[in-house]
Design a protein around this motif. Structure first.
Motif, PDB file in Angstrom:
ATOM      1  N   HIS A   1       8.105   3.197  -1.418  1.00  0.00           N
ATOM      2  CA  HIS A   1       9.106   2.433  -0.674  1.00  0.00           C
ATOM      3  C   HIS A   1       8.891   0.944  -0.937  1.00  0.00           C
ATOM      4  CE1 HIS A   1       5.609   1.883   1.887  1.00  0.00           C
ATOM      5  NE2 HIS A   1       6.227   0.849   2.418  1.00  0.00           N
TER       6      HIS A   1
ATOM      7  N   TRP B   1       1.163  -8.198  -2.018  1.00  0.00           N
ATOM      8  CA  TRP B   1       1.890  -8.022  -3.286  1.00  0.00           C
ATOM      9  C   TRP B   1       3.167  -8.861  -3.293  1.00  0.00           C
ATOM     10  CZ3 TRP B   1       0.228  -3.883  -0.211  1.00  0.00           C
ATOM     11  CH2 TRP B   1       1.137  -3.453   0.751  1.00  0.00           C
TER      12      TRP B   1
ATOM     13  N   GLN C   1       4.809  -8.391   2.854  1.00  0.00           N
ATOM     14  CA  GLN C   1       3.927  -7.417   3.513  1.00  0.00           C
ATOM     15  C   GLN C   1       2.523  -7.427   2.923  1.00  0.00           C
ATOM     16  OE1 GLN C   1       4.091  -3.006   3.266  1.00  0.00           O
ATOM     17  NE2 GLN C   1       4.912  -3.125   5.329  1.00  0.00           N
TER      18      GLN C   1
ATOM     19  N   ASP D   1       9.450  -3.044   1.248  1.00  0.00           N
ATOM     20  CA  ASP D   1       9.677  -3.642   2.558  1.00  0.00           C
ATOM     21  C   ASP D   1      10.504  -4.906   2.418  1.00  0.00           C
ATOM     22  OD1 ASP D   1       7.710  -1.940   4.250  1.00  0.00           O
ATOM     23  OD2 ASP D   1       6.592  -2.531   2.474  1.00  0.00           O
TER      24      ASP D   1
ATOM     25  N   HIS E   1       5.749   0.285  -3.422  1.00  0.00           N
ATOM     26  CA  HIS E   1       4.345   0.702  -3.351  1.00  0.00           C
ATOM     27  C   HIS E   1       4.245   2.052  -2.663  1.00  0.00           C
ATOM     28  CE1 HIS E   1       5.424  -2.001  -0.049  1.00  0.00           C
ATOM     29  NE2 HIS E   1       4.712  -1.215   0.746  1.00  0.00           N
TER      30      HIS E   1
HETATM   31 FE   LIG Z   1       5.084  -0.991   2.841  1.00  0.00          FE
END
Ligand SMILES: [Fe+2]
Length: 316
Positions: free
Chosen positions: A144, A211, A150, A146, A217
């Motif tokens: 997924h 990241w 994050q 975000d 990820h």
């Molecule tokens: Fe995530």
């Protein structure tokens, strides 16, 4: 509380301020030593967590593409029972927005972002958010991305984190727009060969990974209980990327126009931000796409840590 914490970001290196948000960084921290994140403290936190502040899930084994994701409830389990069930089962508990119902965690959240802001010139974060993940041995989080920035902070246990490039074909413009416009959850197609292009990190207690924005990820726990934090924030880059991708999605849906530029800077940011706002104000954004249905409740006496219940709305 804050005075007792000492420095949270302990492994900062000068070059990180140039790499911040552009490359994945793995940085040492001190939160794994804090009493706030011990099993005892988290058992107490679970007991005071309002139902709308947690997600409990279980999932199948094997290929993350086909894993059978189910949502459940804590029911009447005590915090200690919940942790015991998670230790032996295949469960994933996410206590969301901890800062909103316990000021001790808000103090930690604010302190660590202030430390980052002191290191990265021009960084100004807001909508800071802390989630605490308590997850079973060998548990996984599916592929997924975000919407906000994050970080994943490891407190206890070890996990393998796969981070993929934030561009085609790993994340398509269409998929990104569908997530932003809330037409789907933050999950989308995964192919096993993507792993050949992933950066892979084995996170240990006392390490965090941050990241680049929108990098897809997924995570696999090793064979041990895992306690981790997901920290999120918004800043100028996050806000502009959101507005541009959202605006591009609206252009496509209403005018059939395929906008190619999704860079989070430049003159196109502002009209697209205005378009995004109009789309939301006119009520086109789907609401209610995050309603959860549950079909199990936590039960530490069961071998898998939960018992089936009839499918029902979580907030019925
Ligand atoms: Fe995530």
């Amino acid at each position: 509380m804050t005075a007792d914490m000492g420095q949270i970001v302990t492994g900062w290196k000068p070059q990180f301020s140039k790499l911040w948000s552009k490359h994945t960084l793995v940085i040492e921290h001190s939160l794994h030593k804090s009493d706030l994140f011990s099993e005892e403290a988290l058992a107490k936190l679970i007991e005071k967590t309002p139902p709308e502040h947690y997600n409990l899930a279980t999932m199948g084994e094997g290929d993350p593409k086909t894993a059978d994701w189910r949502e459940g409830v804590l029911g009447s389990a005590s915090g200690a029972e919940a942790i015991e069930a998670i230790k032996k089962g295949r469960l994933w508990l996410n206590i969301r927005h901890c800062q909103d119902f316990d000021p001790r965690y808000k103090a930690v959240l604010d302190q660590l972002f202030e430390e980052f802001e002191s290191h990265v010139p021009g960084l100004n974060t807001y909508k800071r958010n802390m989630g605490i993940l308590i997850t079973s041995p060998k548990c996984q989080t599916l592929y997924h991305f975000d919407l906000p920035g994050q970080h994943l902070w490891q407190i206890a246990g070890r996990k393998k984190v796969y981070i993929y490039p934030n561009r085609e074909p790993f994340i398509s413009g269409v998929d990104r727009q569908r997530v932003l416009l809330r037409e789907t959850r933050e999950e989308f197609p995964f192919e096993p060969w993507y792993d050949d292009y992933a950066e892979i990190y084995h996170l240990e207690p006392g390490q965090m990974a941050y990241w680049p924005l929108h990098a897809p990820h997924r995570v696999e726990n090793e064979d041990c209980l895992n306690i981790s934090l997901t920290l999120e924030h918004w800043d100028t880059e996050v806000r502009n990327a959101y507005a541009v991708n959202y605006g591009n999605g609206v252009l496509k849906r209403f005018f059939g126009y395929e906008a190619k530029n999704n860079k989070p800077s430049g003159l196109h940011v502002y009209p697209k931000a205005a378009l995004s706002m109009a789309y939301k104000k006119l009520g086109f954004e789907k609401s209610g796409s995050y309603k959860d249905e549950v079909d199990f409740k936590l039960d530490a006496k069961q071998p898998q840590g939960f018992a089936d219940i009839p499918l029902t709305a979580k907030f019925a």
